[in-house]
Design an enzyme around this catalytic site. Structure first.
Site, short mmCIF file in Angstrom:
data_model
loop_
_atom_site.label_atom_id
_atom_site.label_comp_id
_atom_site.label_asym_id
_atom_site.label_seq_id
_atom_site.Cartn_x
_atom_site.Cartn_y
_atom_site.Cartn_z
N HIS A 278 0.88 -1.18 0.00
CA HIS A 278 0.00 0.00 0.00
C HIS A 278 0.92 1.23 0.00
O HIS A 278 2.03 1.17 0.53
CB HIS A 278 -0.82 -0.07 1.29
CG HIS A 278 -1.89 0.97 1.45
ND1 HIS A 278 -1.63 2.28 1.76
CD2 HIS A 278 -3.23 0.88 1.37
CE1 HIS A 278 -2.77 2.95 1.85
NE2 HIS A 278 -3.76 2.12 1.62
N ASP B 22 3.38 -4.68 8.12
CA ASP B 22 2.12 -3.95 8.01
C ASP B 22 0.98 -4.97 8.13
O ASP B 22 0.73 -5.74 7.20
CB ASP B 22 2.09 -3.22 6.66
CG ASP B 22 0.73 -2.59 6.36
OD1 ASP B 22 -0.21 -2.75 7.17
OD2 ASP B 22 0.61 -1.95 5.30
N GLN C 298 -4.23 -5.35 6.97
CA GLN C 298 -5.21 -6.22 6.32
C GLN C 298 -5.31 -7.59 6.97
O GLN C 298 -6.12 -8.42 6.57
CB GLN C 298 -4.87 -6.39 4.83
CG GLN C 298 -5.01 -5.12 4.02
CD GLN C 298 -6.44 -4.61 3.97
OE1 GLN C 298 -7.39 -5.37 4.05
NE2 GLN C 298 -6.59 -3.29 3.85
N LYS D 257 -10.07 -1.22 10.81
CA LYS D 257 -10.16 -2.36 9.89
C LYS D 257 -10.41 -3.67 10.63
O LYS D 257 -10.44 -4.73 10.03
CB LYS D 257 -8.89 -2.47 9.05
CG LYS D 257 -8.73 -1.34 8.02
CD LYS D 257 -7.61 -1.66 7.07
CE LYS D 257 -7.07 -0.43 6.35
NZ LYS D 257 -7.98 0.09 5.34
N CYS E 282 -4.72 2.67 -3.47
CA CYS E 282 -3.48 3.23 -2.93
C CYS E 282 -2.29 2.32 -3.24
O CYS E 282 -1.44 2.09 -2.37
CB CYS E 282 -3.58 3.47 -1.43
SG CYS E 282 -4.81 4.69 -0.98
#
Lengths: 405, 130
Positions: free
Chosen positions: A122, A198, A201, A224, A361
């Site tokens: 991203h 990261d 997600q 999220k 993104c």
């Protein structure tokens, strides 16, 4: 308790809404998830019973607020299996967490050093590193991963004695593919690079164990994973957090101040300047508890089943190209050559179906796929098979309406 | 030049009582928009900040502005047709005095305006008035 999407669905009041005269079908969960009643209640309860500034003046409400605030840190630490709550730093989200590391490690980079990311990132896990490279003269390198999340063994050369930082997503936001995170982290550790994962997600879907991952930093957002917006986490190993230069300075993060000098406070406060997002922190901890109380294995199997259903329904349709993997994902990212994704999105929206059309993104990944945008349906625990079916039906209608010339 | 009867377009869109009807009407209207040639779709003519690509060309003759526009998305071409029906034939001063957002809302397009953070409609209107 065995997983049941319909039981869970009833806990999310917003899912009862209609959108454009149709029952809302919310399939934009990779952008943000909806919030269960317990999270909404926690936010309201904070303001109705405990609102005060934290870590300050000893009075009844402040004590209550501070206790809840720090208890939330324990709950979130447990959720990701962090060894200590002090290793959890509150941020406003994944983007801020990554920026705090990118600025905080600036001191350790010099020309000829390398920052390594992958081709599935991203922009939030790309631009901060690129800008860090610009500021320091270090090189940004991109480990090529295929859209199936595979890497070639010869790519180990990307990890070398120049590699100072390795930052990688666990799951691609744009196409939902998992990255070979464990192998990559092992390669990065072998060259003594700082490692950042990261998890934006991943957290809503998979149990996270930061000690098993053994990364220096793990970052994610509350919104999220069924929590509120504006709150996120920077987890770090103590040695990694200790060496971060604080990006923001001010109140709360200091232990002693004169006009000539400031002594910073200990972790986690050293990296948390200003009054924090107290109700966000409490809401996020509530979301962690909510998730932890579910049958996690049943939940992820269900989410993957929905994505697989859509994949199987659409895979033989000649007009449709699917960019997501066939299995082991909760996302179906697709395109229809000749029809703009914004047009498909417009028709789906007119039928009450919320998906995401765009570049997600991830401009470089779009370039790698040879498209400018995709249409992404992303599933969460409260989605149903009939919603997956409706998405497929309406998408095919849209193709019929839009593909007539 | 495309025949842009503002009142006729407005009547067609105002007759739409659902988002689906508006969608279908915009797709239908999009077919009336005169397309730009590939050579006109330059980087310079591109409007920034649109999720779909939008090109806008301005001509001025005797103080009257005429715009041509195109997009790679049909829905946007329908919206562009509406915008051109509003903007063409006016002087710059007249355009600058117009409240284009309010005008556009009379076409039953408010949801396309609120999503302008991604579709860039506000950017197009700004460029027309610039």
């Amino acid at each position: 308790m065995a997983f049941d999407a319909n039981t869970l669905r009833a806990k999310f009041p917003i899912l009862q809404l209609e959108a454009n005269d149709h029952p809302l079908v919310y399939l934009d969960n990779a952008a943000t998830t909806q919030k269960p009643q317990v999270v909404l209640d926690a936010l309201m309860a904070y303001y109705t019973t405990s609102n005060a500034n934290v870590h300050r003046g000893a009075h009844y409400l402040s004590d209550r607020a501070t206790a809840q605030f720090e208890h939330a840190r324990d709950r979130v630490a447990r959720f990701i299996n962090a060894p200590q709550a002090d290793h959890v730093i509150w941020t406003k989200g994944t983007t801020e967490s990554i920026n705090m590391v990118a600025y905080g490690l600036e001191w350790c980079l010099k020309p000829d050093d390398e920052i390594l990311i992958t081709s599935l990132e991203h922009h939030a896990n790309l631009v901060p590193w690129q800008q860090l490279a610009f500021r320091t003269g270090a090189r940004l390198r991109v480990l090529p991963l295929t859209s199936r999340g595979e890497w070639e063994p010869e790519y180990e050369r990307y990890f070398n004695e120049h590699t100072r930082i390795f930052a990688c997503t666990q799951i691609s936001n744009a196409i939902g593919v998992k990255t070979p995170i464990k192998q990559m982290l092992a390669a990065a550790k072998a060259v003594n690079a700082f490692t950042l994962v990261d998890g934006a997600q991943a957290v809503a879907h998979y149990p996270i164990d930061v000690q098993a991952l053994d990364c220096d930093f793990y970052v994610f957002s509350g919104h999220k994973m069924y929590g509120p917006t504006g709150i996120g986490v920077l987890y770090g190993k103590p040695h990694a957090l200790e060496v971060l230069t604080p990006v923001q300075t001010g109140g709360e993060m200091v232990s002693h101040v004169t006009y000539n000098s400031t002594e910073f406070n200990v972790l986690p406060y050293r990296l948390e300047a200003g009054t924090p997002h107290i109700e966000g922190v409490i809401g996020m901890a509530t979301a962690c508890d909510f998730l932890a109380a579910q049958d996690r294995q049943g939940m992820i199997e269900w989410e993957q089943k929905l994505a697989r259903y859509v994949y199987d329904e659409l895979k033989f349709h000649t007009a449709i190209e699917i960019y997501s993997p066939e299995s082991d994902t909760t996302v179906v990212s697709l395109g229809v050559p000749g029809i703009h994704t914004m047009d498909l999105n417009g028709y789906l929206d007119s039928q009450g179906i919320a998906v995401r059309a765009g570049s997600h993104c991830a401009h470089p990944l779009m370039a790698q796929l040879g498209v400018s945008s995709t249409l992404r349906a992303s599933f969460a625990c409260y989605n149903t098979l009939s919603e997956a079916r409706r998405f497929c039906d309406v998408l095919l209608e849209a193709i019929e309406i839009l593909g007539d010339d | 030049m495309t025949d842009l009867n503002r009142d006729a377009i407005q009547a067609r869109l105002q007759a739409c009582t659902s988002k689906e009807a508006t969608f279908k009407e915009l797709v239908s209207l999009s077919k009336q928009l005169e397309r730009l040639s590939d050579t006109e779709k330059t980087e310079d003519n591109k409007v920034k900040g649109c999720e779909s690509a939008v090109w806008l060309i301005e001509h001025q003759e005797n103080g009257t502005c005429t715009f041509q526009a195109d997009s790679d998305a049909k829905l946007m071409r329908g919206v562009l047709l509406v915008i051109l029906s509003l903007a063409n034939g006016h002087s710059k001063a007249e355009l600058q005095a117009m409240d284009l957002v309010t005008e556009l809302s009379q076409f039953n397009l408010s949801s396309y305006l609120t999503s302008s953070r991604t579709n860039g409609v506000l950017g197009i209107l700004k460029q027309i008035q610039a």
